[in-house]
Design a protein around this motif. Structure first.
Motif: not given
Length: 319
Positions: A86-95
């Motif tokens: 579980f982590s918070i992505p720096l770039l939301p959306g499709e990676r």
């Protein structure tokens, strides 16, 4: 101890666990490690594990754990493998790879603005050419506008990029700009007046950026003069060096700092572009006559436009 016992009694009882005693003394206790916390998804509540207190005499009692739950843990139950990842992505959306490259490009402009601001500070404190430091500030303004444009145009705008932009603005415009101005006016203006004015610019820039991050955005007006525009005015003033008394220059620096934290509405550049074309011809003609005086007149006109718009809005609200 009963399950309905008070929290204070539970804490006092749990405190006995840490005491050391003789192995033959009846009533000594030992602590068993609790299982992971369970989550009740039906009502959104977290059910804490129970601490099992095992006594030396064979008896055991259950005590509800009073350990806090981290707010970062989601409200639904996760497996051990999911919880670890579980982590918070720096770039939301499709990676995808393409979006990551575009995301890195936009943030590279932000980093470039920060590094150019640092270079301007280094040039200013090492008694270099102050015009070079002012040119570096102008480059900071360019990269600051470029990173936001690329983030919106490439579809990679994110909260991380917004916070990075604020931190870079504080370095480039909140710190580098007053340092360059201090190096510019240190030989002509008294330090007792110049130092507070430059410190005021730094403090007001920090307040302005923090207020911008937590305030609702208006597509038409700025609430106060933006830090980017304030730094651009200070850098251009350093390059142009208008003929003004040192005391008046210091007063202008302090006025720009206070304008950043004011509540007056200032029109954005996109709104200024909709003005009649003949208004843009006046500064061009004035620059041909005396570009220093024209620069001062344009800056003062923009600063005065904020109180005028504020009074106009008050009249419309009262009508």
């Amino acid at each position: 101890m009963r399950r309905s016992g008070s929290l204070a009694r539970q804490v006092l009882f749990a405190g006995r666990v840490g005491r050391r005693g003789d192995g033959n003394v009846a009533g000594a206790t030992s602590l068993l490690m609790p299982p992971p916390a369970e989550t009740e998804t039906r009502e959104g509540r977290v059910r804490l594990p129970r601490l099992r207190m095992r006594r030396r005499d064979g008896l055991s009692r259950d005590v509800v754990s009073v350990a806090p739950v981290s707010p970062a843990v989601p409200s639904v139950s996760l497996g051990a493998e999911e919880a670890s990842s579980f982590s918070i992505p720096l770039l939301p959306g499709e990676r995808t790879v393409g979006r990551r490259i575009r995301f890195a490009l936009a943030n590279a402009c932000t980093i470039s603005s920060l590094l150019l601001g640092l270079c301007a500070i280094f040039v200013a404190v090492n008694h270099g050419d102050v015009r070079i430091a002012a040119t570096l500030l102008i480059a900071c303004v360019v990269f600051d506008g470029l990173d936001g444009f690329l983030a919106r145009r490439l579809g990679v705008a994110s909260p991380f990029g917004a916070q990075m932009d604020s931190l870079a603005d504080m370095c480039s415009f909140g710190l580098a700009a007053p340092v360059v101005v201090y190096a510019w006016l240190s030989d002509s203006a008294p330090a007792a007046a110049l130092m507070p004015a430059c410190a005021l610019v730094a403090a007001c820039a920090a307040i302005r950026l923090a207020r911008f991050n937590v305030s609702p955005k208006d597509g038409r007006f700025f609430c106060g003069v933006p830090t980017t525009m304030c730094a651009a005015v200070l850098a251009l003033a350093t390059l142009i060096a208008p003929e003004m008394p040192p005391a008046l220059r210091v007063a202008g620096v302090a006025l720009l700092g206070l304008a950043m934290v004011s509540s007056f509405p200032y029109a954005k550049l996109a709104r200024l572009a909709k003005l009649p074309p003949w208004l843009f011809a006046l500064p061009v003609v004035g620059a041909l006559v005396d570009f220093r005086l024209t620069f001062v007149a344009v800056v003062l006109a923009y600063l005065v436009s904020g109180p005028i718009l504020w009074l106009r809005q008050r009249r419309h609200a009262a009508a």
